[in-house]
Design a protein around this motif. Sequence first.
Motif, PDB file in Angstrom:
ATOM      1  N   ALA A 158       0.261   7.058  11.497  1.00  0.00           N
ATOM      2  CA  ALA A 158       0.446   7.662   9.903  1.00  0.00           C
ATOM      3  C   ALA A 158      -0.271   6.903   9.231  1.00  0.00           C
ATOM      4  CB  ALA A 158       1.271   7.956   9.664  1.00  0.00           C
ATOM      5  N   ARG A 159      -0.342   5.359   8.775  1.00  0.00           N
ATOM      6  CA  ARG A 159      -0.972   4.522   8.329  1.00  0.00           C
ATOM      7  C   ARG A 159      -2.590   4.708   8.822  1.00  0.00           C
ATOM      8  NH1 ARG A 159       0.931  -1.861   8.138  1.00  0.00           N
ATOM      9  NH2 ARG A 159      -0.340  -2.447   6.147  1.00  0.00           N
ATOM     10  N   SER A 168      -9.029   7.843   5.898  1.00  0.00           N
ATOM     11  CA  SER A 168      -9.001   8.834   5.247  1.00  0.00           C
ATOM     12  C   SER A 168      -8.938   7.736   3.774  1.00  0.00           C
ATOM     13  CB  SER A 168      -8.153  10.088   5.008  1.00  0.00           C
ATOM     14  OG  SER A 168      -6.995   9.680   4.474  1.00  0.00           O
ATOM     15  N   GLU A 169      -8.293   6.971   3.150  1.00  0.00           N
ATOM     16  CA  GLU A 169      -7.534   6.661   2.641  1.00  0.00           C
ATOM     17  C   GLU A 169      -9.711   5.867   2.047  1.00  0.00           C
ATOM     18  OE1 GLU A 169      -6.548   6.940  -0.932  1.00  0.00           O
ATOM     19  OE2 GLU A 169      -6.098   8.690   0.357  1.00  0.00           O
ATOM     20  N   ARG A 170     -10.188   5.205   2.932  1.00  0.00           N
ATOM     21  CA  ARG A 170     -11.118   3.818   2.764  1.00  0.00           C
ATOM     22  C   ARG A 170     -12.673   5.480   2.690  1.00  0.00           C
ATOM     23  NH1 ARG A 170     -11.152   1.596   7.624  1.00  0.00           N
ATOM     24  NH2 ARG A 170      -9.887   0.107   7.496  1.00  0.00           N
ATOM     25  N   LYS A 210     -16.718   6.885  -0.745  1.00  0.00           N
ATOM     26  CA  LYS A 210     -17.782   8.778  -0.891  1.00  0.00           C
ATOM     27  C   LYS A 210     -17.538   8.948  -2.736  1.00  0.00           C
ATOM     28  CE  LYS A 210     -17.000  10.760   3.668  1.00  0.00           C
ATOM     29  NZ  LYS A 210     -16.851  12.040   3.967  1.00  0.00           N
ATOM     30  N   GLU A 211     -15.996   9.397  -2.882  1.00  0.00           N
ATOM     31  CA  GLU A 211     -15.822   9.276  -4.773  1.00  0.00           C
ATOM     32  C   GLU A 211     -16.099   8.204  -5.433  1.00  0.00           C
ATOM     33  OE1 GLU A 211     -12.594  11.837  -4.395  1.00  0.00           O
ATOM     34  OE2 GLU A 211     -12.588  12.545  -2.643  1.00  0.00           O
ATOM     35  N   GLU A 212     -15.329   7.107  -5.251  1.00  0.00           N
ATOM     36  CA  GLU A 212     -15.295   6.207  -6.330  1.00  0.00           C
ATOM     37  C   GLU A 212     -15.349   4.717  -6.483  1.00  0.00           C
ATOM     38  OE1 GLU A 212     -11.020   4.460  -5.892  1.00  0.00           O
ATOM     39  OE2 GLU A 212     -10.657   6.119  -4.999  1.00  0.00           O
TER      40      GLU A 212
END
Length: 118
Positions: free
Chosen positions: A78-79, A85-87, A92-94
């Motif tokens: 999971a980590r 996914s956070e990367r 893409k967004e931040e």
Amino acid sequence: MTLGKQHEKPVYVRLRETIADAILAGKFSDGDPLPSVRALAAEEQANPLTVAKAYQGFQDEGLIVVKRGVGMFVAPGARARLRDSERSRFLKEEWPEVRARMNRLGIDPAGLIERERA
């Protein structure tokens, strides 16, 4: 874990971010038990149904597993999946917003990296 004062986001989204941050930071490793719905609701001063909704999203994504009668646990891998996914979401967004602000302010990314190394 404590919820930030980001009131523009729904509570369950803030809870998801809090849980994800704890997993990414290593507070909970793969296979570790997570706080119960009631315990996390009390800790975060949130409605237990809202906490359950946040946990359900992680369960749907395969990031936590429920062992009936025992509790919820961080799923194997999971980590790493959360980090990926956070990367991806960050890039893409931040990042485009951060990069645009850096350009407006005349901040050179290489200069920042050099500053951190010093």
